[in-house]
Design a protein around this motif. Structure first.
Motif, PDB file in Angstrom:
ATOM      1  N   ARG A   1      38.264  35.961 -23.352  1.00 56.92           N
ATOM      2  CA  ARG A   1      36.963  36.361 -22.811  1.00 56.92           C
ATOM      3  C   ARG A   1      35.803  35.678 -23.510  1.00 56.92           C
ATOM      4  O   ARG A   1      34.657  36.079 -23.355  1.00 56.92           O
TER       5      ARG A   1
ATOM      6  N   GLN B   1      31.753  39.444 -16.615  1.00 57.01           N
ATOM      7  CA  GLN B   1      31.971  39.015 -15.243  1.00 57.01           C
ATOM      8  C   GLN B   1      33.378  38.481 -15.004  1.00 57.01           C
ATOM      9  O   GLN B   1      33.761  38.239 -13.883  1.00 57.01           O
ATOM     10  N   PHE B   2      34.149  38.239 -16.056  1.00 56.32           N
ATOM     11  CA  PHE B   2      35.530  37.807 -15.882  1.00 56.32           C
ATOM     12  C   PHE B   2      36.427  38.558 -16.855  1.00 56.32           C
ATOM     13  O   PHE B   2      35.992  39.006 -17.906  1.00 56.32           O
ATOM     14  N   GLN B   3      37.708  38.698 -16.470  1.00 61.64           N
ATOM     15  CA  GLN B   3      38.638  39.475 -17.282  1.00 61.64           C
ATOM     16  C   GLN B   3      39.338  38.606 -18.315  1.00 61.64           C
ATOM     17  O   GLN B   3      39.261  38.862 -19.501  1.00 61.64           O
TER      18      GLN B   3
ATOM     19  N   ALA C   1      39.797  34.508 -18.981  1.00 63.27           N
ATOM     20  CA  ALA C   1      39.576  33.119 -18.607  1.00 63.27           C
ATOM     21  C   ALA C   1      40.732  32.276 -19.103  1.00 63.27           C
ATOM     22  O   ALA C   1      40.919  32.097 -20.295  1.00 63.27           O
TER      23      ALA C   1
ATOM     24  N   ASP D   1      39.703  32.811 -13.615  1.00 61.25           N
ATOM     25  CA  ASP D   1      39.828  34.203 -14.049  1.00 61.25           C
ATOM     26  C   ASP D   1      41.262  34.638 -13.732  1.00 61.25           C
ATOM     27  O   ASP D   1      41.557  35.167 -12.660  1.00 61.25           O
TER      28      ASP D   1
ATOM     29  N   GLN E   1      42.365  38.248 -12.499  1.00 62.18           N
ATOM     30  CA  GLN E   1      41.645  38.678 -11.301  1.00 62.18           C
ATOM     31  C   GLN E   1      41.956  37.736 -10.130  1.00 62.18           C
ATOM     32  O   GLN E   1      41.421  37.911  -9.041  1.00 62.18           O
TER      33      GLN E   1
ATOM     34  N   LEU F   1      35.557  31.419 -10.695  1.00 61.31           N
ATOM     35  CA  LEU F   1      34.140  31.737 -10.779  1.00 61.31           C
ATOM     36  C   LEU F   1      33.351  30.453 -11.011  1.00 61.31           C
ATOM     37  O   LEU F   1      33.789  29.586 -11.775  1.00 61.31           O
TER      38      LEU F   1
ATOM     39  N   SER G   1      32.241  33.189  -6.330  1.00 65.14           N
ATOM     40  CA  SER G   1      33.653  33.153  -6.695  1.00 65.14           C
ATOM     41  C   SER G   1      34.459  32.928  -5.427  1.00 65.14           C
ATOM     42  O   SER G   1      33.966  33.143  -4.314  1.00 65.14           O
TER      43      SER G   1
END
Length: 186
Positions: free
Chosen positions: A83, A104-106, A108, A123, A126, A130, A141
């Motif tokens: 992250r 905004q992202f879980q 990367a 991501d 997810q 993005l 996204s």
């Protein structure tokens, strides 16, 4: 010596003195090594001309989900580790240099920066890509979980060509997918 390489970036030079950056998993965590490769043809490099040096970087420790990319405008290496996104000459740990909100992202799993400075993040958990502007503001996204065209199962690698096309390593679908610059499947 290189123990367990996780990510590579080749910086080619017109004079033939190329630099290969290697993020390597060592006993102490991830370290960045610089490999100087002399010779115009990388296929015929004399191993005796290769010099490996450790670069003093204290960014990533005890995490193996690390990828890196070159920022073409700033001429700096950046890496993503779970992250966190950091410039690799940073002297402090876990700094988000790109200016975007990491909520905004879980996870990367991949990072790319195009020639205009736009930032792309895979991501992984997810199942999406993005896109951020050079100032770090969210653009859009694309993608969702699945196995159809434009769908992903844990995307990890990402690259952008000079025309802005986006290539994604769709890891658990065992393929690479290509997208137009606007994120539509190509």
């Amino acid at each position: 010596s290189i123990l367990s390489p996780r990510s590579l970036h080749l910086q080619e030079a017109s004079d033939g003195n190329h630099t290969l950056y290697v993020l390597d998993l060592s006993g102490a965590g991830i370290k960045l090594q610089e490999v100087i490769v002399t010779g115009h043809d990388l296929n015929t490099v004399d191993p005796a001309t290769i010099v490996t040096t450790d670069i003093d970087v204290r960014v990533f420790t005890k995490h193996i989900n690390t990828a890196m990319t070159w920022h073409p405008i700033e001429n700096e290496l950046y890496a993503v580790n779970h992250r966190n996104i950091a410039r690799l000459d940073d002297v402090s740990d876990w700094t988000n240099w790109l200016g975007m909100s990491t909520d905004q992202f879980q996870t990367a799993g991949g990072l790319a920066i195009d020639s205009s400075g736009y930032i792309y993040i895979a991501d992984t958990y997810q199942h999406r890509i993005l896109k951020y502007a050079p100032d770090g503001s969210f653009q859009h996204s694309f993608g969702q979980a699945g196995s159809g065209d434009g769908e992903f199962l844990q995307p990890k690698g990402i690259a952008v060509d000079s025309a802005g096309n986006i290539y994604v390593a769709d890891t658990l679908n065992y393929r690479v997918q290509k997208f137009k610059p606007d994120g539509t499947f190509d």
